[in-house]
Design an enzyme around this catalytic site. Sequence first.
Site, PDB file in Angstrom:
ATOM      1  N   PHE A  35       0.861  -1.191   0.000  1.00 41.47           N
ATOM      2  CA  PHE A  35       0.000   0.000   0.000  1.00 41.47           C
ATOM      3  C   PHE A  35       0.890   1.232   0.000  1.00 41.47           C
ATOM      4  O   PHE A  35       1.636   1.474   0.944  1.00 41.47           O
ATOM      5  CB  PHE A  35      -0.954   0.063   1.198  1.00 41.47           C
ATOM      6  CG  PHE A  35      -1.840   1.284   1.121  1.00 41.47           C
ATOM      7  CD1 PHE A  35      -3.006   1.263   0.383  1.00 41.47           C
ATOM      8  CD2 PHE A  35      -1.460   2.484   1.718  1.00 41.47           C
ATOM      9  CE1 PHE A  35      -3.793   2.410   0.259  1.00 41.47           C
ATOM     10  CE2 PHE A  35      -2.233   3.629   1.588  1.00 41.47           C
ATOM     11  CZ  PHE A  35      -3.410   3.590   0.865  1.00 41.47           C
TER      12      PHE A  35
ATOM     13  N   ASP B  59       9.338   3.230   1.995  1.00 43.97           N
ATOM     14  CA  ASP B  59       8.122   3.974   2.285  1.00 43.97           C
ATOM     15  C   ASP B  59       7.844   3.835   3.780  1.00 43.97           C
ATOM     16  O   ASP B  59       7.261   2.849   4.228  1.00 43.97           O
ATOM     17  CB  ASP B  59       6.955   3.445   1.448  1.00 43.97           C
ATOM     18  CG  ASP B  59       5.650   4.204   1.725  1.00 43.97           C
ATOM     19  OD1 ASP B  59       5.608   4.985   2.708  1.00 43.97           O
ATOM     20  OD2 ASP B  59       4.680   4.026   0.969  1.00 43.97           O
TER      21      ASP B  59
ATOM     22  N   LYS C  85       2.314  11.292   7.078  1.00 47.70           N
ATOM     23  CA  LYS C  85       1.526  11.037   8.288  1.00 47.70           C
ATOM     24  C   LYS C  85       2.068  11.751   9.530  1.00 47.70           C
ATOM     25  O   LYS C  85       1.906  12.953   9.654  1.00 47.70           O
ATOM     26  CB  LYS C  85       1.369   9.529   8.488  1.00 47.70           C
ATOM     27  CG  LYS C  85       0.499   8.922   7.378  1.00 47.70           C
ATOM     28  CD  LYS C  85      -0.063   7.545   7.691  1.00 47.70           C
ATOM     29  CE  LYS C  85      -1.123   7.175   6.653  1.00 47.70           C
ATOM     30  NZ  LYS C  85      -0.769   6.062   5.808  1.00 47.70           N
TER      31      LYS C  85
HETATM   32  C1  LIG Z   1      -0.922   6.136   4.286  1.00 47.91           C
HETATM   33  C2  LIG Z   1       0.192   5.634   3.455  1.00 47.91           C
HETATM   34  C3  LIG Z   1       0.521   6.234   2.225  1.00 47.91           C
HETATM   35  C4  LIG Z   1      -0.317   7.325   1.598  1.00 47.91           C
HETATM   36  O1  LIG Z   1      -0.400   8.470   2.370  1.00 47.91           O
HETATM   37  P1  LIG Z   1      -1.563   9.552   2.051  1.00 47.91           P
HETATM   38  O2  LIG Z   1      -1.194  10.724   2.905  1.00 47.91           O
HETATM   39  O3  LIG Z   1      -2.854   8.913   2.453  1.00 47.91           O
HETATM   40  O4  LIG Z   1      -1.516   9.835   0.603  1.00 47.91           O
HETATM   41  C5  LIG Z   1       1.624   5.771   1.549  1.00 47.91           C
HETATM   42  N1  LIG Z   1       2.368   4.749   2.035  1.00 47.91           N
HETATM   43  C6  LIG Z   1       2.069   4.141   3.190  1.00 47.91           C
HETATM   44  C7  LIG Z   1       2.941   3.027   3.673  1.00 47.91           C
HETATM   45  C8  LIG Z   1       0.969   4.541   3.941  1.00 47.91           C
HETATM   46  O5  LIG Z   1       0.652   3.914   5.073  1.00 47.91           O
END
Ligand SMILES: *Cc1c(COP(=O)(O)O)cnc(C)c1O
Length: 425
Positions: free
Chosen positions: A146, A233, A274
């Site tokens: 994700f 990520d 986040k």
């Molecule tokens: C939440 C998330 C995203 C996307 O972030 P948004 O601010 O919702 O676009 C990307 N990578 C990971 C691992 C996430 O948990």
Amino acid sequence: MAVLEKLTSQQAIDLENKYGAHNYHPLPVVLCKGKGVFVWDIEGKKYYDFLSAYSAVNQGHCHPKIVGAMMEQAQTLTLTSRAFFNDKLGEYEKFASEFFGFDKLLPMNTGAEAVETALKICRKWAYEKKGISENNAQVIVCNNNFHGRTTTIISFSNDPVARDNFGPYTAGFIKIEYDNIKALKEALENNKNIAGFLVEPIQGEAGVYVPSDNYLTEAKALCKKHNVLFIADEVQTGIARTGRLLATCGTCSCADKNCSERPNVKPDILILGKALSGGAYPVSAVLADDAIMEVIKPGNHGSTFGGNPVAAVVAIAALEVVRDEKLAENAYQLGELFRSEINTYIETSNIVTLVRGKGLLNAIVINDDEDSDTAWNICIALKENGLLAKPTHGNIIRFAPPLVMNKEQLLDCVAIITKTLKTFE
Ligand SMILES: *Cc1c(COP(=O)(O)O)cnc(C)c1O
């Protein structure tokens, strides 16, 4: 217009259902206030927040230091665009680059934008530095990833709900199994056009899958050997969530400093979002050293709001809170306690099969089918008992409270969770 009058929860839900696109399926609770580890609904009921806005609110709701920085800056200067310099961006870029140990930072707003940014940097690096021929760069990604919701990112998702009927898809991605080092090795050996490997240190949305101890270390070594960028990520795993600043590297909070369970691999490109803002404001960032970041030249990439002065001061405050309140250490210790308590429960449970995670990013697996609604029903019951959590799948519930929780509160939450689970046995 009467919409700003105090609504009941049902009225608020009805408004969202009637006037909002149905792109989420929220738990039926309408929140109107938050403080630290707690949130309140319109009727005044108080809950422990065990989702933390998908780990964006690591520092707790409405942290006074973060909100204070935001309010002061909001009254001074909010947005200049990058057509001009502002007096806060450079200070933030220096602070965050040093904080995470990179030469440079590229500021964006959301996680998905930061992932897109990392992919663009990676591709450009591949053409200009690695020498891959035009339009042939490939990026390796993992099954069940994700990384966000943009068209390119969902192109390499294997979740049909996120992907179907949004094509045509962006090309240039190779999917391999997560936590399978052999699959990565083969993908790298059989292809000279690999630019990068994009990976979550723990797969959060997939259900908090923690890879084997040496996976990230070996993956980074393989990337290095093949001159491929290791792109982490850490939008969800970063900023102290898993018991240290980053899940890929940084000071370990456990006693054994060489513990292989806690990999120490510096990503070539680091993606944050986040909790970089403590949930107060959309702030994301991509960090890399000069040899990589220098491929980005004026006009190659940008965002009107990216790097605005409010975002800059909010992110500095959010990181200072993580450091000053020792949130990584707290997440480490409470995480150990949480898993040990839940494991004790599991010994005599038929409904929960396991608990897994690191720090305060954990999940329990329910003894039922992936497409059952048991996890959802448990979350509804948890809500009735004063704790908010959300299933990631039909049979998996993620538990990720704010990291400012204390031990007494955590044990209180364990009591709520086990009491609730018992009614499903
Ligand atoms: C939440 C998330 C995203 C996307 O972030 P948004 O601010 O919702 O676009 C990307 N990578 C990971 C691992 C996430 O948990």
